[in-house]
Design a protein around this motif. Structure first.
Motif, mmCIF file in Angstrom:
data_model
loop_
_atom_site.group_PDB
_atom_site.id
_atom_site.type_symbol
_atom_site.label_atom_id
_atom_site.label_comp_id
_atom_site.label_asym_id
_atom_site.label_seq_id
_atom_site.Cartn_x
_atom_site.Cartn_y
_atom_site.Cartn_z
ATOM 1 N N VAL A 1 0.888 -1.069 0.128
ATOM 2 C CA VAL A 1 0.000 -0.048 0.029
ATOM 3 C C VAL A 1 0.958 1.141 0.152
ATOM 4 C CG1 VAL A 1 -1.428 1.543 1.433
ATOM 5 C CG2 VAL A 1 -1.776 -1.209 1.106
ATOM 6 N N GLY A 2 0.816 2.166 -0.689
ATOM 7 C CA GLY A 2 1.194 3.393 -0.723
ATOM 8 C C GLY A 2 2.173 3.511 -1.995
ATOM 9 N N GLN B 1 3.480 -4.443 -8.121
ATOM 10 C CA GLN B 1 4.436 -3.481 -9.001
ATOM 11 C C GLN B 1 5.736 -3.472 -8.719
ATOM 12 O OE1 GLN B 1 2.364 0.333 -8.188
ATOM 13 N NE2 GLN B 1 0.413 -0.409 -9.119
ATOM 14 N N GLU C 1 5.743 6.060 -11.059
ATOM 15 C CA GLU C 1 5.427 6.801 -9.811
ATOM 16 C C GLU C 1 6.402 7.388 -9.000
ATOM 17 O OE1 GLU C 1 3.519 4.119 -7.051
ATOM 18 O OE2 GLU C 1 2.449 5.861 -5.966
ATOM 19 N N VAL D 1 -7.448 -0.464 -5.848
ATOM 20 C CA VAL D 1 -7.253 0.756 -5.450
ATOM 21 C C VAL D 1 -5.761 1.097 -6.074
ATOM 22 C CG1 VAL D 1 -6.994 2.361 -3.404
ATOM 23 C CG2 VAL D 1 -8.573 0.378 -3.274
ATOM 24 N N HIS D 2 -5.697 1.790 -7.330
ATOM 25 C CA HIS D 2 -4.253 2.048 -7.777
ATOM 26 C C HIS D 2 -4.540 3.049 -8.737
ATOM 27 C CE1 HIS D 2 -4.727 -0.641 -11.616
ATOM 28 N NE2 HIS D 2 -5.994 -0.656 -10.916
ATOM 29 N N SER D 3 -3.238 3.910 -8.858
ATOM 30 C CA SER D 3 -3.196 4.918 -10.146
ATOM 31 C C SER D 3 -2.282 4.284 -11.194
ATOM 32 C CB SER D 3 -2.741 6.167 -9.546
ATOM 33 O OG SER D 3 -3.643 6.610 -8.562
ATOM 34 N N TYR D 4 -1.427 3.373 -10.788
ATOM 35 C CA TYR D 4 -0.463 2.886 -11.586
ATOM 36 C C TYR D 4 -0.882 1.425 -11.980
ATOM 37 C CZ TYR D 4 1.995 7.117 -10.527
ATOM 38 O OH TYR D 4 2.282 8.486 -10.423
#
Ligand SMILES: NC(=O)CC[C@H](N)C(=O)O
Length: 203
Positions: free
Chosen positions: A47-48, A84, A92, A145-148
């Motif tokens: 997470v993060g 990832q 990122e 839950v992710h942007s990448y």
């Protein structure tokens, strides 16, 4: 015994509860000394940010033991950021290197084309390569839950999803390495069934 890596920011509690619900013994691992070949599965719940994840692993001297565990052929599962971090790098986090098991780069959803980034919510996962990990899933929906994202990669992507017209790797597998972009521990019965199937596959 399933080892769950705690680098200081992962979604440890829910992951631990999910495996315990499946009657699996778990051990929280926050230093490299506890990573032993006796583990039936090593899980990296992430997470993060990519950089913070790698920094957390480095601060706890976890990078080398994780790499040695994976290189020895023992089963490994990366969840979300944990998937990832298996890659060389991510948009990122600039020049920060990941665990480098795969050469590709994690990319960011294009917020010019996709209204809402990050993807937060349920999405359908489409099987690309048949596998017993998909046996008898209640449905194909997992929680993201992710942007990448990791693009679809031949011979690595076993399931994909589409967010705003962008296809990406939802689940990957190569030999003993598994990764899942959504959170199976937050994906209800489908997520639990995936984890149960994976435990059966790696035995
Ligand atoms: N939920 C997360 O940990 C997100 C992972 C990564 N920072 C991404 O946005 O894709």
């Amino acid at each position: 015994m399933i080892g769950i890596i705690d680098y200081g920011a992962g979604n440890i509690g829910n992951v631990e509860r999910a495996f315990r619900y499946l009657n699996e013994e778990t051990s929280i691992i926050d230093n490299g000394d506890n990573i032993s070949s006796q583990l039936s599965l090593l899980v990296l719940p992430g997470v993060g940010s990519f950089a913070a994840g790698m920094a957390g692993l480095k601060e706890r001297d976890l990078v080398k033991p994780i790499k040695e565990f994976i290189e020895s052929g023992r089963p490994f599962l990366g969840i979300c950021l944990g998937l990832q971090l298996l890659f060389a790098r991510s948009k990122e986090s600039g020049l920060v290197s990941g665990l480098e098991f795969f050469d590709e780069e994690c990319l960011k959803f294009d917020s010019k084309k996709i209204k809402r980034v990050p993807q937060i919510g349920w999405n359908k996962v489409e099987t690309v390569v048949e596998s017993k990990v998909f046996n008898e899933l209640p449905d194909q929906y997992f929680y993201f839950v992710h942007s990448y994202y990791v693009p679809v990669i031949p011979d690595l992507t076993v399931a994909k999803a589409d967010y705003g017209g962008q296809e990406f790797t939802a689940i990957l597998n190569r030999k003993n390495i598994w990764g899942i972009q959504p959170h199976p521990e937050k994906s209800g019965r489908t997520g639990l069934k995936f984890l149960e199937n994976l435990i059966g596959v790696i035995k």
